[in-house]
Design a protein around this motif. Sequence first.
Motif, PDB file in Angstrom:
ATOM      1  N   GLY A  27       0.790  -1.226   0.000  1.00 42.39           N
ATOM      2  CA  GLY A  27       0.000   0.000   0.000  1.00 42.39           C
ATOM      3  C   GLY A  27       0.820   1.273   0.000  1.00 42.39           C
ATOM      4  O   GLY A  27       0.264   2.364   0.026  1.00 42.39           O
ATOM      5  N   SER A  28       2.136   1.151  -0.057  1.00 40.06           N
ATOM      6  CA  SER A  28       3.014   2.323  -0.073  1.00 40.06           C
ATOM      7  C   SER A  28       3.716   2.438  -1.417  1.00 40.06           C
ATOM      8  O   SER A  28       4.016   1.441  -2.067  1.00 40.06           O
ATOM      9  CB  SER A  28       4.081   2.219   1.021  1.00 40.06           C
ATOM     10  OG  SER A  28       3.499   2.235   2.296  1.00 40.06           O
ATOM     11  N   TRP A  29       4.001   3.670  -1.806  1.00 40.66           N
ATOM     12  CA  TRP A  29       4.754   3.926  -3.037  1.00 40.66           C
ATOM     13  C   TRP A  29       6.232   3.713  -2.744  1.00 40.66           C
ATOM     14  O   TRP A  29       6.755   4.190  -1.747  1.00 40.66           O
ATOM     15  CB  TRP A  29       4.502   5.341  -3.530  1.00 40.66           C
ATOM     16  CG  TRP A  29       3.090   5.545  -3.981  1.00 40.66           C
ATOM     17  CD1 TRP A  29       2.068   6.079  -3.246  1.00 40.66           C
ATOM     18  CD2 TRP A  29       2.537   5.199  -5.245  1.00 40.66           C
ATOM     19  NE1 TRP A  29       0.916   6.093  -3.992  1.00 40.66           N
ATOM     20  CE2 TRP A  29       1.172   5.560  -5.224  1.00 40.66           C
ATOM     21  CE3 TRP A  29       3.053   4.629  -6.406  1.00 40.66           C
ATOM     22  CZ2 TRP A  29       0.329   5.365  -6.317  1.00 40.66           C
ATOM     23  CZ3 TRP A  29       2.221   4.430  -7.490  1.00 40.66           C
ATOM     24  CH2 TRP A  29       0.874   4.795  -7.440  1.00 40.66           C
ATOM     25  N   ASN A  30       6.917   2.999  -3.646  1.00 43.31           N
ATOM     26  CA  ASN A  30       8.324   2.687  -3.462  1.00 43.31           C
ATOM     27  C   ASN A  30       8.945   2.466  -4.841  1.00 43.31           C
ATOM     28  O   ASN A  30       8.237   2.416  -5.848  1.00 43.31           O
ATOM     29  CB  ASN A  30       8.472   1.439  -2.593  1.00 43.31           C
ATOM     30  CG  ASN A  30       9.800   1.362  -1.864  1.00 43.31           C
ATOM     31  OD1 ASN A  30      10.706   2.152  -2.103  1.00 43.31           O
ATOM     32  ND2 ASN A  30       9.914   0.402  -0.965  1.00 43.31           N
ATOM     33  N   LYS A 107       5.475  10.038 -10.050  1.00 46.24           N
ATOM     34  CA  LYS A 107       5.192  10.924  -8.922  1.00 46.24           C
ATOM     35  C   LYS A 107       6.217  12.047  -8.920  1.00 46.24           C
ATOM     36  O   LYS A 107       7.428  11.817  -9.060  1.00 46.24           O
ATOM     37  CB  LYS A 107       5.251  10.166  -7.588  1.00 46.24           C
ATOM     38  CG  LYS A 107       4.212   9.060  -7.474  1.00 46.24           C
ATOM     39  CD  LYS A 107       2.821   9.629  -7.490  1.00 46.24           C
ATOM     40  CE  LYS A 107       1.764   8.567  -7.359  1.00 46.24           C
ATOM     41  NZ  LYS A 107       0.421   9.099  -7.547  1.00 46.24           N
ATOM     42  N   LYS A 108       5.718  13.265  -8.767  1.00 45.56           N
ATOM     43  CA  LYS A 108       6.607  14.431  -8.699  1.00 45.56           C
ATOM     44  C   LYS A 108       7.481  14.326  -7.443  1.00 45.56           C
ATOM     45  O   LYS A 108       7.010  13.897  -6.386  1.00 45.56           O
ATOM     46  CB  LYS A 108       5.795  15.713  -8.654  1.00 45.56           C
ATOM     47  CG  LYS A 108       4.954  15.915  -9.894  1.00 45.56           C
ATOM     48  CD  LYS A 108       5.557  16.975 -10.750  1.00 45.56           C
ATOM     49  CE  LYS A 108       4.630  17.261 -11.916  1.00 45.56           C
ATOM     50  NZ  LYS A 108       5.361  17.338 -13.148  1.00 45.56           N
ATOM     51  N   VAL A 109       8.736  14.729  -7.576  1.00 44.38           N
ATOM     52  CA  VAL A 109       9.664  14.684  -6.453  1.00 44.38           C
ATOM     53  C   VAL A 109       9.114  15.478  -5.271  1.00 44.38           C
ATOM     54  O   VAL A 109       9.184  15.018  -4.123  1.00 44.38           O
ATOM     55  CB  VAL A 109      11.064  15.183  -6.886  1.00 44.38           C
ATOM     56  CG1 VAL A 109      11.987  15.344  -5.694  1.00 44.38           C
ATOM     57  CG2 VAL A 109      11.664  14.241  -7.923  1.00 44.38           C
ATOM     58  N   ASP A 110       8.531  16.656  -5.531  1.00 43.91           N
ATOM     59  CA  ASP A 110       7.956  17.462  -4.442  1.00 43.91           C
ATOM     60  C   ASP A 110       6.851  16.714  -3.710  1.00 43.91           C
ATOM     61  O   ASP A 110       6.719  16.828  -2.496  1.00 43.91           O
ATOM     62  CB  ASP A 110       7.395  18.784  -4.979  1.00 43.91           C
ATOM     63  CG  ASP A 110       8.480  19.735  -5.454  1.00 43.91           C
ATOM     64  OD1 ASP A 110       9.664  19.490  -5.147  1.00 43.91           O
ATOM     65  OD2 ASP A 110       8.137  20.722  -6.131  1.00 43.91           O
ATOM     66  N   ASN A 117       2.912  13.666   3.471  1.00 40.82           N
ATOM     67  CA  ASN A 117       2.709  12.473   2.651  1.00 40.82           C
ATOM     68  C   ASN A 117       3.009  11.225   3.490  1.00 40.82           C
ATOM     69  O   ASN A 117       4.154  10.966   3.840  1.00 40.82           O
ATOM     70  CB  ASN A 117       3.599  12.512   1.417  1.00 40.82           C
ATOM     71  CG  ASN A 117       3.290  11.407   0.438  1.00 40.82           C
ATOM     72  OD1 ASN A 117       2.612  10.450   0.757  1.00 40.82           O
ATOM     73  ND2 ASN A 117       3.806  11.555  -0.767  1.00 40.82           N
ATOM     74  N   THR A 118       1.987  10.465   3.786  1.00 37.90           N
ATOM     75  CA  THR A 118       2.157   9.234   4.570  1.00 37.90           C
ATOM     76  C   THR A 118       2.037   7.985   3.703  1.00 37.90           C
ATOM     77  O   THR A 118       2.068   6.874   4.222  1.00 37.90           O
ATOM     78  CB  THR A 118       1.110   9.161   5.708  1.00 37.90           C
ATOM     79  OG1 THR A 118      -0.199   9.177   5.122  1.00 37.90           O
ATOM     80  CG2 THR A 118       1.270  10.316   6.673  1.00 37.90           C
ATOM     81  N   GLY A 119       1.928   8.162   2.392  1.00 40.84           N
ATOM     82  CA  GLY A 119       1.722   7.024   1.509  1.00 40.84           C
ATOM     83  C   GLY A 119       2.973   6.522   0.818  1.00 40.84           C
ATOM     84  O   GLY A 119       2.900   5.705  -0.094  1.00 40.84           O
ATOM     85  N   VAL A 120       4.129   7.004   1.241  1.00 35.73           N
ATOM     86  CA  VAL A 120       5.390   6.628   0.611  1.00 35.73           C
ATOM     87  C   VAL A 120       6.197   5.811   1.614  1.00 35.73           C
ATOM     88  O   VAL A 120       6.162   6.081   2.817  1.00 35.73           O
ATOM     89  CB  VAL A 120       6.170   7.888   0.175  1.00 35.73           C
ATOM     90  CG1 VAL A 120       7.513   7.542  -0.424  1.00 35.73           C
ATOM     91  CG2 VAL A 120       5.350   8.706  -0.820  1.00 35.73           C
TER      92      VAL A 120
END
Length: 163
Positions: A27-30, A107-110, A117-120
């Motif tokens: 569930g996290s972006w990686n 995904k933009k670096v910013d 942001n809690t999804g990364v």
Amino acid sequence: MLKYTIAFIKRGEEILLLNRESSTWMGSWNGVGGKIEKDETPTECIIREIKEETGLKVESVDYRGTVTWNVNSLNVNSGMYAFVVELPSTYHYYTPIKTVEGILDWKKVDWIFHPENTGVANLNYFLSQILDNDEIYNYHFSYRNGEVHEFKTSSIVDNLETI
């Protein structure tokens, strides 16, 4: 030798990330990557994993160091070799894409580094340095009860021929 690899594929001010459907970091972006197979170098592994997970055929990657961790003060370290791939800012790769691993999207670096942001995954600890610095480092996490207890960065000298 570590068991895993991870790559951050950059296009201008965007990174191609994978929202994973399974552990670890479900569930996290990686970044994309995976397990090193028998008789495979880390570089061979990440080139294969990029092709398998994204369909992109890359011929070279830039080695940026290792990300290692231990859990609950156990002296057993796990880790992965970290790589960066730089694509031209005009490179066309349309997302989002649903794969067996999860969802791929630029995904933009910013956005990745936004403090709310809690999804990364834990990228905010080391990704900026990996993207902006050609030097090779070890990024080490100590986890306790599922939380980062300690994080250390140290310069490493590695035999790059084995990578």
